[in-house]
Design an enzyme around this catalytic site. Structure first.
Site, short mmCIF file in Angstrom:
data_model
loop_
_atom_site.label_atom_id
_atom_site.label_comp_id
_atom_site.label_asym_id
_atom_site.label_seq_id
_atom_site.Cartn_x
_atom_site.Cartn_y
_atom_site.Cartn_z
N ARG A 14 -17.92 -65.39 15.99
CA ARG A 14 -17.90 -63.93 16.12
C ARG A 14 -18.06 -63.19 14.79
O ARG A 14 -18.29 -61.99 14.76
CB ARG A 14 -16.59 -63.50 16.83
CG ARG A 14 -16.55 -63.91 18.30
CD ARG A 14 -15.16 -63.82 18.90
NE ARG A 14 -14.34 -64.99 18.60
CZ ARG A 14 -13.10 -65.19 19.04
NH1 ARG A 14 -12.51 -64.27 19.79
NH2 ARG A 14 -12.43 -66.28 18.73
N LYS A 347 -16.49 -50.47 -26.49
CA LYS A 347 -16.58 -51.88 -26.12
C LYS A 347 -15.99 -52.75 -27.22
O LYS A 347 -16.29 -52.52 -28.38
CB LYS A 347 -18.05 -52.24 -25.88
CG LYS A 347 -18.26 -53.61 -25.30
CD LYS A 347 -19.45 -54.35 -25.89
CE LYS A 347 -19.14 -54.95 -27.24
NZ LYS A 347 -20.22 -55.73 -27.82
N ASN A 382 -24.52 -51.23 -33.42
CA ASN A 382 -23.93 -52.55 -33.65
C ASN A 382 -24.89 -53.70 -33.35
O ASN A 382 -24.56 -54.84 -33.57
CB ASN A 382 -22.66 -52.70 -32.81
CG ASN A 382 -22.92 -52.58 -31.32
OD1 ASN A 382 -23.83 -51.86 -30.91
ND2 ASN A 382 -22.14 -53.27 -30.51
C1 UD1 Z 1 -6.06 -68.92 19.21
C2 UD1 Z 1 -5.03 -69.30 20.27
C3 UD1 Z 1 -4.51 -68.03 20.94
C4 UD1 Z 1 -3.91 -67.12 19.91
C5 UD1 Z 1 -4.89 -66.83 18.78
C6 UD1 Z 1 -4.18 -66.12 17.66
C7 UD1 Z 1 -5.73 -71.47 21.16
C8 UD1 Z 1 -6.36 -72.18 22.31
N1 UD1 Z 1 -5.67 -70.16 21.27
O1 UD1 Z 1 -7.16 -68.30 19.85
O2 UD1 Z 1 -3.53 -68.37 21.91
O3 UD1 Z 1 -3.49 -65.91 20.51
O4 UD1 Z 1 -5.44 -68.05 18.24
O5 UD1 Z 1 -5.08 -65.64 16.70
O6 UD1 Z 1 -5.28 -72.11 20.24
N2 UD1 Z 1 -10.30 -74.25 14.97
C9 UD1 Z 1 -10.51 -75.55 14.54
N3 UD1 Z 1 -11.14 -76.41 15.37
C10 UD1 Z 1 -11.55 -76.07 16.62
C11 UD1 Z 1 -11.33 -74.75 17.06
C12 UD1 Z 1 -10.69 -73.85 16.21
O7 UD1 Z 1 -10.14 -75.89 13.43
O8 UD1 Z 1 -12.10 -76.94 17.30
C13 UD1 Z 1 -9.62 -73.31 14.05
C14 UD1 Z 1 -10.47 -72.11 13.69
O9 UD1 Z 1 -11.20 -72.38 12.50
C15 UD1 Z 1 -9.43 -71.01 13.49
C16 UD1 Z 1 -8.27 -71.42 14.37
O10 UD1 Z 1 -8.48 -72.78 14.70
O11 UD1 Z 1 -8.98 -70.92 12.16
C17 UD1 Z 1 -8.18 -70.59 15.65
O12 UD1 Z 1 -9.36 -70.70 16.38
P1 UD1 Z 1 -9.99 -69.49 17.21
O13 UD1 Z 1 -11.21 -69.98 17.89
O14 UD1 Z 1 -10.10 -68.30 16.35
O15 UD1 Z 1 -8.85 -69.27 18.31
P2 UD1 Z 1 -8.59 -67.97 19.16
O16 UD1 Z 1 -9.58 -67.88 20.25
O17 UD1 Z 1 -8.44 -66.80 18.27
CA CA Z 2 -8.66 -66.49 16.14
#
Ligand code: UD1
Ligand code: CA
Length: 449
Positions: A14, A347, A382
């Site tokens: 996103r 400077k 300078n």
């Molecule tokens: C997640 C939570 C949601 C919470 C929200 C808070 C889950 C399923 N959902 O949703 O309940 O309200 O965060 O901000 O956990 N990431 C990985 N590997 C993956 C997928 C994600 O490392 O396979 C990391 C992403 O880089 C990120 C974090 O996990 O830093 C969260 O992932 P994101 O996809 O943003 O989760 P949300 O949909 O925001």
């Molecule tokens: Ca998130």
């Protein structure tokens, strides 16, 4: 014992960016670095960062930090799948594991500390940070049995209309009993709208799981897109400004002012509109900065006035006035009670006390003593096209308007330089130097036609 695992493997679709989301910067520091810093009050036994999308880049960006272990999640199959990747590294670990989303940069260290304390006192299987958001859209909703005991978490996209009314959200900040978490992780399914392994599903297999509400719900904001990134900046700024106002700093029109977290201010500093303070800047008591000024990486003494000016990498002693429209850059040191005025650029120059450079000058690579008066339009030449050369102007010396000091050159003490002079040779103490052609007058010029 506490270890931390930070989820930083996702791309952050996103954000619409080639840069992995956790490397986007917020007020000078990347999201992942801010998340790591939110652990600063904890005594951590292990620090694990789970990397995946552009993992090498994330590794590189954190290479200056000590003690970080990187675990790779080659395919991003969800937050639960990400945590599954640390199972082999933590096989022998006995203690609690904090799991932090890498995109939650506003968390305060104190909040994380309280979360861990509560978790340990209550001996929970899991404790998760929650908040009641005015607009919970996009967040997983936390459902509790009565008080704070969590029964399950449902992602926004998996909620029905009634469930969406629940404004209590999961912040993506958890403290787990690691052994209990490790036995639950293999149970995760992909039975959800995204067909991913959700970490939030472990709540169904653990007990007791407790919700811990953040005092300030704005700490829990996750960054998913550029709009949220800019909102986070505003929240961070509001927090910094509130803290300084509580500490005795006056701000006129705070919404137009920006201040880095690294800045230090004393009580009774006044910040006028459109003032921006960055880097390792310190401003001492009684100083008034702005309107319209940028100060980066500089030390400003007490009772200094800076008006419509730009100051970088410099030091200014007490009672000195700068501006309007001055530019001080690259290691300028000004003494006490100086006046640096209208349209002046300085400077890499050291200036003594009670010295004035009041109008339209350029001084570079120069050393000025006390009580020097630089006349309007005086310039240090300078640079010879290849090298920079020094100019020394000793105490009590006065330069006339529009004089050019061709470096290298030394003006002694109490020298007077005649207006319009081009000074190319050193001048002795107490001398008057006139380095321009004498005025010649030819009478009755037109009668000679
Ligand atoms: C997640 C939570 C949601 C919470 C929200 C808070 C889950 C399923 N959902 O949703 O309940 O309200 O965060 O901000 O956990 N990431 C990985 N590997 C993956 C997928 C994600 O490392 O396979 C990391 C992403 O880089 C990120 C974090 O996990 O830093 C969260 O992932 P994101 O996809 O943003 O989760 P949300 O949909 O925001
Ligand atoms: Ca998130």
């Amino acid at each position: 014992m506490v270890a931390v695992a930070i989820l930083a493997a996702g791309r952050g679709t996103r954000m619409k960016s080639d840069l992995p989301k956790v490397l986007h910067t917020l007020a000078g520091r990347s999201l992942v670095e801010r998340v790591l810093d939110s652990c600063s009050l904890l005594d951590l036994d292990r620090q694990i960062v789970i990397i995946g999308y552009q993992g090498e880049m994330v590794k590189q960006a954190l290479s200056h930090r000590q003690g970080i272990e990187f675990v790779e999640q080659t395919q991003q199959l969800g937050t639960g799948h990400a945590v599954q990747q640390v199972m082999s590294s933590l096989q022998k670990y006995r203690g609690d594991l904090l799991v932090l989303n890498g995109d939650a940069p506003l968390l305060r260290p104190e909040t994380l500390q309280k979360l861990v304390e509560t978790h340990q006192i209550k001996q929970n299987a899991a404790t998760l940070l929650t908040a009641n958001l005015p607009n919970p859209q996009g967040y997983g909703r936390v459902f509790c049995n009565g008080g704070n005991l969590v029964s399950h978490i449902i992602e926004d996209r998996d909620c029905n209309l009634a469930q969406k009314q629940n404004r209590r959200v999961n912040a993506g900040i958890y403290c787990f009993n690691w052994q209990k978490l490790a036995t639950s992780l293999p149970n995760l399914s992909t039975n959800n709208d995204q067909q991913e392994y959700y970490l939030t599903e472990v709540v169904d297999y653990l007990s007791p799981v407790m919700a811990f509400d953040a005092e300030d719900y704005r700490e829990t904001n996750g960054i998913n897109d550029r709009r949220q990134l800019s909102e986070a900046y505003d929240i961070l700024q509001a927090r910094i400004k509130d803290d300084w106002m509580k500490a005795g700093v006056t701000m006129i029109d705070p919404s137009s002012i920006t201040i880095d977290e690294s800045v230090r201010l004393e009580a009774d500093v006044i910040l006028e509109p459109q003032t921006h303070l960055r880097g390792n800047t310190t401003v001492a008591t009684g100083s008034r900065i702005g309107p319209g000024s940028l100060i980066d990486n500089s030390l400003i003494g007490s009772n200094v006035n800076v008006l419509y000016s730009v100051i970088t990498d410099s030091e200014i002693a007490a009672n000195t006035r700068v501006g309007p429209y001055s530019h001080l850059r690259g290691e300028v040191k000004l003494g006490q009670s100086c006046r640096i005025g209208n349209f002046v650029e300085i400077k890499k120059t050291t200036v003594g006390s009670n010295t004035n450079v009041a109008h339209l000058s350029y001084l570079g690579d120069a050393t000025l003593g006390d009580r020097v008066n630089i006349g309007a339009g005086t310039i240090t030449a300078n640079y010879d096209g290849k090298q920079k050369h020094p100019t020394t102007i000793k105490q009590g010396t006065k330069t006339g308007s529009n004089s050019v000091l061709v470096a290298p050159v030394i003006l002694g003490e109490n020298v007077t330089v005649a207006a319009g002079s081009v000074v190319t040779q050193d001048v002795n103490d107490n001398a008057l130097v006139v380095a321009r052609s004498r005025q010649k007058e030819i009478p009755d010029w037109h009668s000679q036609d």
